[in-house]
Design a protein around this motif. Structure first.
Motif, mmCIF file in Angstrom:
data_model
loop_
_atom_site.group_PDB
_atom_site.id
_atom_site.type_symbol
_atom_site.label_atom_id
_atom_site.label_comp_id
_atom_site.label_asym_id
_atom_site.label_seq_id
_atom_site.Cartn_x
_atom_site.Cartn_y
_atom_site.Cartn_z
ATOM 1 N N PHE A 5 2.431 11.415 4.975
ATOM 2 C CA PHE A 5 3.171 10.154 5.071
ATOM 3 C C PHE A 5 2.809 9.342 6.307
ATOM 4 O O PHE A 5 2.456 9.902 7.348
ATOM 5 C CB PHE A 5 4.674 10.442 5.117
ATOM 6 N N GLN A 6 2.979 8.034 6.158
ATOM 7 C CA GLN A 6 2.804 7.126 7.287
ATOM 8 C C GLN A 6 3.809 7.499 8.382
ATOM 9 O O GLN A 6 4.993 7.662 8.105
ATOM 10 C CB GLN A 6 3.060 5.699 6.792
ATOM 11 N N GLY A 7 3.316 7.669 9.594
ATOM 12 C CA GLY A 7 4.213 7.943 10.716
ATOM 13 C C GLY A 7 4.826 9.333 10.743
ATOM 14 O O GLY A 7 5.695 9.623 11.564
ATOM 15 N N LEU A 15 -3.200 9.925 1.687
ATOM 16 C CA LEU A 15 -2.982 9.846 3.132
ATOM 17 C C LEU A 15 -2.629 8.417 3.495
ATOM 18 O O LEU A 15 -3.379 7.491 3.191
ATOM 19 C CB LEU A 15 -4.258 10.231 3.882
ATOM 20 N N ASP A 16 -1.467 8.241 4.119
ATOM 21 C CA ASP A 16 -1.023 6.887 4.458
ATOM 22 C C ASP A 16 -1.229 6.635 5.950
ATOM 23 O O ASP A 16 -0.523 7.202 6.774
ATOM 24 C CB ASP A 16 0.454 6.732 4.068
ATOM 25 N N GLU A 17 -2.194 5.791 6.263
ATOM 26 C CA GLU A 17 -2.511 5.436 7.658
ATOM 27 C C GLU A 17 -2.587 6.680 8.554
ATOM 28 O O GLU A 17 -1.918 6.747 9.585
ATOM 29 C CB GLU A 17 -1.434 4.486 8.225
ATOM 30 N N LYS A 28 0.816 -1.213 0.000
ATOM 31 C CA LYS A 28 0.000 0.000 0.000
ATOM 32 C C LYS A 28 0.854 1.270 0.000
ATOM 33 O O LYS A 28 0.654 2.174 -0.812
ATOM 34 C CB LYS A 28 -0.939 0.016 1.224
ATOM 35 N N THR A 29 1.803 1.320 0.925
ATOM 36 C CA THR A 29 2.659 2.510 1.022
ATOM 37 C C THR A 29 3.472 2.680 -0.263
ATOM 38 O O THR A 29 3.583 3.786 -0.793
ATOM 39 C CB THR A 29 3.600 2.397 2.241
ATOM 40 N N THR A 30 3.998 1.587 -0.761
ATOM 41 C CA THR A 30 4.784 1.629 -1.993
ATOM 42 C C THR A 30 3.975 2.256 -3.125
ATOM 43 O O THR A 30 4.452 3.147 -3.835
ATOM 44 C CB THR A 30 5.217 0.201 -2.402
HETATM 45 MG MG LIG Z 1 2.374 1.067 4.825
#
Ligand SMILES: [Mg+2]
Ligand SMILES: Nc1ncnc2c1ncn2[C@@H]1O[C@H](COP(=O)(O)OP(=O)(O)O)[C@@H](O)[C@H]1O
Length: 347
Positions: free
Chosen positions: A103-105, A188-190, A49-51
């Motif tokens: 980004f995630q995190g 939007l990532d997580e 997913k992130t990729t």
């Molecule tokens: Mg991810």
């Protein structure tokens, strides 16, 4: 019918892992995102997913490369951009002005020694257009406007250091920063992972409201199906780097046709009705470096048949609808999968 704002065709992304080896973390991904639409990308951790999200904005880490495919962004006037061909400067403009990412995190990646105000100054300054230089007053005004948009109190927040703010506040600030240049696509990532449930709720409401007001399209990456059901017009389930099911949120959540999506749904408790037997999917996702033959999901699948180990099923349209509403699944037995979420009516 309006044209998609983002069209992705047969996109594959590889990470170089050894001198000559690589893994394909996104494989032959195709989808259209329409203006104002929100699409959730769901699936277990490690499925790509992130990729895919990073790939859409060409923000992959150094070892990641788009190995094939096409990403086209369309402006309102019909002009289009071939994202994979953009040079450095055009790419910089594309990001932020047309498409932005949370980004995630990222909540934990604010510069700890800079006040929030300085983060806004940096962002706005690095993207100001040509001749006109933004004055301090311009920046303060725009930052305040953006913060009010995500319901934060500018006077207090702008002079705070990141560590003085809660996770929820930081996440809202990131959303405000991403919207600074009025992008038409927001990835939007997580965005609510690691936040408590009430904060999650308020972020989700915020996103709803902002999208209604500003009209951007959204790609929303999450492993939380409840969140996806709430925020998404469309859902795409990913497994081992591929989209294996896609459709409207209603189709995918109420009439899933891929055993993997069914498995994901069975693993979350329903909001209403009786508590059914919750069950997690047996096993774990395969290593991308060593994918099972045929359908990558077959070793974990309750519907597996001999032919599933030999042929990898293509994403096949099950229900023809308007272009932005079709339901498709990549399963040889999709036609036989009958899972309807049983919502028990109150007596
Ligand atoms: Mg991810
Ligand atoms: N920076 C990286 N370098 C090498 N491989 C990576 C990198 N990031 C991700 N991968 C590979 O891509 C796979 C998918 O990762 P990711 O896109 O982060 O999945 P998700 O967001 O669904 O959890 C991982 O399982 C890993 O094999």
């Amino acid at each position: 019918m309006t044209e998609p704002i983002l069209s992705v065709r047969d996109l594959s992304i590889m990470y170089t892992t050894g001198r000559k080896t690589g893994v394909t973390a996104a494989a032959d991904v195709s989808f259209d995102l329409y203006p104002g639409q929100s699409m959730a990308l769901v699936g277990e951790s490690g499925c790509g997913k992130t990729t895919l999200g990073l790939g859409l904005l060409r923000l992959l880490p150094r070892l990641g490369k788009v190995s094939s495919g096409e990403i086209v962004y369309r402006f309102k006037d019909g002009m289009s951009l071939d994202i994979l061909r953009l040079g450095k400067e055009d790419l910089r403009k594309f990001r932020w002005h047309e498409a932005a990412m949370v980004f995630q995190g990222a909540m934990n990646s604010f510069n700890p020694v800079l006040r929030i105000g300085e983060h806004f100054t940096d962002t706005l300054r690095s993207h100001e257009g040509g001749e006109r230089r933004l004055t301090r007053a311009d920046i303060a005004e725009r930052a305040a406007e953006l913060l009010r948009m995500v319901r934060l109190e500018p006077a207090r927040v702008l002079r705070s250091f990141p560590h003085e703010l809660s996770g929820g506040m930081k996440q809202r600030i990131l959303i405000a920063l991403a919207l600074a240049l009025e992008p038409q696509v927001l990835v939007l990532d997580e965005p609510t992972t690691a936040l408590d449930i009430l904060t999650q709720r308020s972020i989700v409401e915020q996103l709803h409201e902002l999208r209604e007001r500003l009209g951007f399209a959204m790609v929303f990456i999450t492993h939380d199906l409840g969140l996806a059901a709430e925020l998404a017009d469309r859902v795409a389930t990913m497994y081992a780097g591929r989209i294996i099911e896609t459709g409207t949120a209603e189709d995918v959540f109420y009439e899933p046709r891929h055993p993997y999506t069914v498995g994901l749904i069975k693993a979350v408790p329903p909001v209403v009705g009786d508590l059914p037997e919750l069950s997690s999917i047996p096993g774990s996702p395969p290593s991308l470096a060593d994918l099972p033959s045929g359908c990558s999901f077959h070793p974990r699948c309750g519907y597996v048949r001999d032919e599933c180990t030999g042929t990898r099923p293509e994403l096949t349209v099950l229900t023809e609808r308007a272009l932005d509403e079709g339901h498709a699944a990549a399963c040889l037995r999709a036609g036989e999968i009958e899972y309807t979420r049983k919502v028990v009516a109150s007596a």
